[in-house]
Design an enzyme around this catalytic site. Structure first.
Site, PDB file in Angstrom:
ATOM      1  N   ASP A  37       9.920   6.981   0.905  1.00  0.00           N
ATOM      2  CA  ASP A  37       9.212   7.695  -0.143  1.00  0.00           C
ATOM      3  C   ASP A  37       8.879   6.733  -1.284  1.00  0.00           C
ATOM      4  O   ASP A  37       9.736   5.980  -1.745  1.00  0.00           O
ATOM      5  CB  ASP A  37      10.083   8.841  -0.672  1.00  0.00           C
ATOM      6  N   ASP A  65     -12.108   9.555  -2.486  1.00  0.00           N
ATOM      7  CA  ASP A  65     -13.367  10.295  -2.355  1.00  0.00           C
ATOM      8  C   ASP A  65     -13.401  11.457  -3.329  1.00  0.00           C
ATOM      9  O   ASP A  65     -14.422  12.146  -3.445  1.00  0.00           O
ATOM     10  CB  ASP A  65     -13.489  10.858  -0.939  1.00  0.00           C
ATOM     11  N   GLU A 106       0.863  -1.175   0.000  1.00  0.00           N
ATOM     12  CA  GLU A 106       0.000   0.000   0.000  1.00  0.00           C
ATOM     13  C   GLU A 106       0.901   1.227   0.000  1.00  0.00           C
ATOM     14  O   GLU A 106       1.712   1.403   0.911  1.00  0.00           O
ATOM     15  CB  GLU A 106      -0.917   0.030   1.217  1.00  0.00           C
ATOM     16  N   ASP A 161      -3.342  12.098  -1.706  1.00  0.00           N
ATOM     17  CA  ASP A 161      -3.495  13.532  -1.938  1.00  0.00           C
ATOM     18  C   ASP A 161      -3.827  13.763  -3.412  1.00  0.00           C
ATOM     19  O   ASP A 161      -3.105  13.307  -4.296  1.00  0.00           O
ATOM     20  CB  ASP A 161      -2.183  14.239  -1.578  1.00  0.00           C
ATOM     21  N   THR A 196     -10.373   2.515   5.058  1.00  0.00           N
ATOM     22  CA  THR A 196      -9.290   3.277   5.667  1.00  0.00           C
ATOM     23  C   THR A 196      -9.909   4.274   6.651  1.00  0.00           C
ATOM     24  O   THR A 196     -11.132   4.432   6.724  1.00  0.00           O
ATOM     25  CB  THR A 196      -8.492   4.065   4.607  1.00  0.00           C
ATOM     26  N   GLU A 197      -9.048   4.968   7.388  1.00  0.00           N
ATOM     27  CA  GLU A 197      -9.544   6.003   8.298  1.00  0.00           C
ATOM     28  C   GLU A 197     -10.306   7.086   7.542  1.00  0.00           C
ATOM     29  O   GLU A 197     -11.390   7.515   7.959  1.00  0.00           O
ATOM     30  CB  GLU A 197      -8.378   6.652   9.059  1.00  0.00           C
ATOM     31  N   TYR A 198      -9.736   7.535   6.417  1.00  0.00           N
ATOM     32  CA  TYR A 198     -10.390   8.575   5.633  1.00  0.00           C
ATOM     33  C   TYR A 198     -11.716   8.084   5.061  1.00  0.00           C
ATOM     34  O   TYR A 198     -12.699   8.830   5.007  1.00  0.00           O
ATOM     35  CB  TYR A 198      -9.472   9.039   4.490  1.00  0.00           C
ATOM     36  N   GLU A 199     -11.738   6.852   4.639  1.00  0.00           N
ATOM     37  CA  GLU A 199     -12.961   6.285   4.068  1.00  0.00           C
ATOM     38  C   GLU A 199     -14.089   6.282   5.089  1.00  0.00           C
ATOM     39  O   GLU A 199     -15.238   6.614   4.781  1.00  0.00           O
ATOM     40  CB  GLU A 199     -12.685   4.874   3.563  1.00  0.00           C
ATOM     41  N   LYS A 207      -3.967  21.078  -8.422  1.00  0.00           N
ATOM     42  CA  LYS A 207      -3.415  22.059  -9.361  1.00  0.00           C
ATOM     43  C   LYS A 207      -2.642  21.360 -10.480  1.00  0.00           C
ATOM     44  O   LYS A 207      -1.879  20.430 -10.235  1.00  0.00           O
ATOM     45  CB  LYS A 207      -2.521  23.044  -8.617  1.00  0.00           C
TER      46      LYS A 207
END
Length: 215
Positions: free
Chosen positions: A96, A154, A44, A118, A191-194, A122
């Site tokens: 990284d 999302d 991941e 992320d 995930t946490e964000y999900e 832009k």
């Protein structure tokens, strides 16, 4: 978003080399030795706080997982989660993603997960998106033939961009969902964000992209 520094994070990470693998370039082509078996390896990229990779390890003990996260202040939470879970088939890299080919040999990985990365909206930041063609080329190098990328976000703009990027690269798109949580897809691990975004009623987009046979 500015990440809050956690004092002592680096020292604590270094104190847990059995979870966060130091000097991963030394294990390039030898990850089976780290896990003690020859099971498939899934990675991941941008693993965040580690909920997804840890729960995937629990759900699929016959697969080895490696979560990659460059921020000390974030990966320390993932490290603690892995330790508390007791899973033995999950390792972490505090590195990284751009250097992926230094850590893994050609065709050493079976699947890549990209979750809620992320979006870098832009245009001048396009090359930073983890679904940009240069990253796709990097994934292709370390993946087995006909390996897969599983992607969730999302962000509709990033999803549309990724569909185009993968298609232009020549990948086969499978199981494309414009509203994952209202689809018939089974076995989803959030995930946490999900959890956060879906809890607010936001759509979750998902796809699987497969590389074509070589030659």
């Amino acid at each position: 978003m500015r990440l809050r520094n956690k004092p002592g994070a680096k020292q604590e990470i270094l104190a847990n080399p059995d979870v966060v693998i130091a000097n991963p370039e030394e294990y390039r082509g030898k990850w089976s030795a780290i896990f003690g078996n020859s099971n498939p390896i899934h990675i991941e990229v941008g693993t965040g706080k580690g909920k997804f990779v840890t729960e995937m390890g629990q759900a699929h003990p016959s697969i080895n997982y490696i979560g990659i996260e460059k921020y000390d202040s974030v990966i320390i939470t993932a490290m603690e989660r892995v330790k508390e879970s007791g899973v033995q088939n999950v390792k972490l890299l505090n590195e990284d993603v751009s250097n992926l080919a230094e850590y893994f040999a050609d065709e050493e990985i079976s699947r890549v997960y990209i979750n809620f990365t992320d979006p870098w909206p832009k245009n001048r930041h396009e090359k930073r998106r983890l679904t940009y063609k240069d990253f796709v080329s990097l994934y292709e190098k370390v993946l087995i033939e006909q390996g897969e990328i599983h992607f969730k976000t999302d962000n509709q703009g990033l999803f549309e961009y990724s569909l185009h990027s993968f298609s232009k690269y020549g990948l086969i798109l499978n199981n494309v969902s414009l509203d994952l949580h209202n689809s018939d897809y089974e076995g989803n691990i959030m995930t946490e964000y999900e959890q956060k975004f879906s809890g607010k009623g936001m759509r979750i987009y998902r796809l699987e992209a497969q590389f074509r046979p070589k030659g």
